[in-house]
Design an enzyme around this catalytic site. Structure first.
Site, PDB file in Angstrom:
ATOM      1  N   GLY A   1      53.792  29.346 -35.309  1.00  0.00           N
ATOM      2  CA  GLY A   1      54.059  28.068 -35.964  1.00  0.00           C
ATOM      3  C   GLY A   1      55.005  27.237 -35.113  1.00  0.00           C
TER       4      GLY A   1
ATOM      5  N   GLN B   1      61.502  20.933 -33.717  1.00  0.00           N
ATOM      6  CA  GLN B   1      61.716  21.874 -32.610  1.00  0.00           C
ATOM      7  C   GLN B   1      61.391  21.265 -31.251  1.00  0.00           C
ATOM      8  OE1 GLN B   1      59.373  25.179 -34.681  1.00  0.00           O
ATOM      9  NE2 GLN B   1      60.930  26.351 -33.597  1.00  0.00           N
TER      10      GLN B   1
ATOM     11  N   CYS C   1      62.215  33.094 -34.228  1.00  0.00           N
ATOM     12  CA  CYS C   1      62.071  31.637 -34.126  1.00  0.00           C
ATOM     13  C   CYS C   1      62.140  31.229 -32.666  1.00  0.00           C
ATOM     14  CB  CYS C   1      63.179  30.937 -34.921  1.00  0.00           C
ATOM     15  SG  CYS C   1      63.048  29.136 -34.884  1.00  0.00           S
ATOM     16  N   LEU C   2      61.237  30.358 -32.274  1.00  0.00           N
ATOM     17  CA  LEU C   2      61.219  29.905 -30.884  1.00  0.00           C
ATOM     18  C   LEU C   2      62.500  29.140 -30.533  1.00  0.00           C
ATOM     19  CD1 LEU C   2      57.491  28.733 -30.795  1.00  0.00           C
ATOM     20  CD2 LEU C   2      58.451  30.780 -29.697  1.00  0.00           C
TER      21      LEU C   2
ATOM     22  N   HIS D   1      59.065  29.034 -43.368  1.00  0.00           N
ATOM     23  CA  HIS D   1      59.909  28.986 -42.164  1.00  0.00           C
ATOM     24  C   HIS D   1      59.802  27.611 -41.499  1.00  0.00           C
ATOM     25  CE1 HIS D   1      61.425  30.857 -38.246  1.00  0.00           C
ATOM     26  NE2 HIS D   1      60.882  29.732 -37.828  1.00  0.00           N
ATOM     27  N   GLU D   2      58.569  27.114 -41.369  1.00  0.00           N
ATOM     28  CA  GLU D   2      58.377  25.801 -40.728  1.00  0.00           C
ATOM     29  C   GLU D   2      58.941  24.677 -41.592  1.00  0.00           C
ATOM     30  OE1 GLU D   2      57.723  26.133 -37.817  1.00  0.00           O
ATOM     31  OE2 GLU D   2      56.743  28.079 -37.865  1.00  0.00           O
TER      32      GLU D   2
ATOM     33  N   HIS E   1      62.530  24.117 -41.145  1.00  0.00           N
ATOM     34  CA  HIS E   1      62.855  23.296 -39.966  1.00  0.00           C
ATOM     35  C   HIS E   1      62.886  21.808 -40.326  1.00  0.00           C
ATOM     36  CE1 HIS E   1      63.076  26.142 -36.666  1.00  0.00           C
ATOM     37  NE2 HIS E   1      61.910  26.679 -36.944  1.00  0.00           N
TER      38      HIS E   1
HETATM   39  O1  GNR Z   1      56.360  32.567 -33.734  1.00  0.00           O
HETATM   40  C1  GNR Z   1      56.982  32.710 -34.799  1.00  0.00           C
HETATM   41  N1  GNR Z   1      56.896  33.887 -35.466  1.00  0.00           N
HETATM   42  C2  GNR Z   1      57.370  34.085 -36.752  1.00  0.00           C
HETATM   43  C3  GNR Z   1      57.448  35.371 -37.230  1.00  0.00           C
HETATM   44  C4  GNR Z   1      57.892  35.608 -38.511  1.00  0.00           C
HETATM   45  C5  GNR Z   1      58.253  34.559 -39.321  1.00  0.00           C
HETATM   46  C6  GNR Z   1      58.198  33.265 -38.853  1.00  0.00           C
HETATM   47  C7  GNR Z   1      57.757  33.018 -37.580  1.00  0.00           C
HETATM   48  S1  GNR Z   1      57.642  31.394 -36.998  1.00  0.00           S
HETATM   49  C8  GNR Z   1      57.849  31.618 -35.287  1.00  0.00           C
HETATM   50  C9  GNR Z   1      57.649  30.319 -34.529  1.00  0.00           C
HETATM   51  C10 GNR Z   1      58.724  29.345 -34.921  1.00  0.00           C
HETATM   52  O2  GNR Z   1      59.868  29.406 -34.572  1.00  0.00           O
HETATM   53  N2  GNR Z   1      58.375  28.397 -35.763  1.00  0.00           N
HETATM   54  O3  GNR Z   1      59.286  27.534 -36.210  1.00  0.00           O
HETATM   55 NI    NI Z   2      61.181  28.522 -36.113  1.00  0.00          NI
END
Ligand code: GNR
Ligand code: NI
Length: 166
Positions: free
Chosen positions: A46, A51, A92-93, A134-135, A138
């Site tokens: 995601g 980001q 998270c990236l 999660h997204e 952000h």
């Molecule tokens: O790549 C991602 N893997 C992930 C694994 C578990 C829960 C959420 C994520 S999202 C993350 C990519 C990211 O940072 N998206 O904002």
């Molecule tokens: Ni993230």
């Protein structure tokens, strides 16, 4: 098409509440296409617009094995969430190489606009529900580390700073 730079904690844009997308014009479509390319390249499942430094309420995700099932989600709203929760080890990236368990509602109902501006309502569970939440965090200036105890967060931030100095 282009691969965009992914901002890392503690970049201030990651703390901002993003603005709704008013009109899905060619510029927005271009950014979303570049976000997909950037997500696949990273690789991640995601990516939210803040980001890559764009404080707008849009995100892309693809949790499929073959990376052939992209979702493009604009102006999302969670309209229902389950009382049951799920625990996933999240990463998270924008918080590279750090992982921790996060508790979130197991199922959600989501309303959003697709790339054509058409309203969609979907039900999500499992990893998809986790990833969407999660997204969407952000878009509200929240990172997964904000869900952790202060002790866990401090430890993780310390490790991240070491990594960023190296
Ligand atoms: O790549 C991602 N893997 C992930 C694994 C578990 C829960 C959420 C994520 S999202 C993350 C990519 C990211 O940072 N998206 O904002
Ligand atoms: Ni993230």
């Amino acid at each position: 098409m282009a691969i965009l730079k992914i901002l890392e904690y503690p970049h201030p844009v990651l703390k901002q509440k993003a603005e709704p997308v008013a009109k899905i014009d060619d510029e927005i479509k271009k950014i979303l296409s570049n976000m997909l390319e950037t997500m696949y390249d990273a690789p991640g499942i995601g990516l939210a617009a803040p980001q890559i430094g764009i404080s707008k309420r849009m995100l892309v995700l693809d949790i499929s094995e073959n990376k052939d099932n992209p979702y493009i989600i604009i102006n999302p709203e969670i309209i229902w969430k389950s009382d049951e929760v799920n625990i996933y080890q999240e990463g998270c990236l924008s918080v590279p190489e750090q992982y921790a368990d996060v508790v979130r509602p197991e199922k959600i109902k989501l309303k959003y606009q697709n790339i054509d501006g058409k309203e969609q309502i979907i039900e999500a569970d499992g990893l998809l529900a986790t990833c969407i939440q999660h997204e969407m965090d952000h878009l509200n200036g929240v990172l997964f580390i904000d869900h952790l105890s202060r002790l866990k967060r401090n430890m993780l931030v310390k490790k991240l700073k070491k990594l960023q100095e190296a």
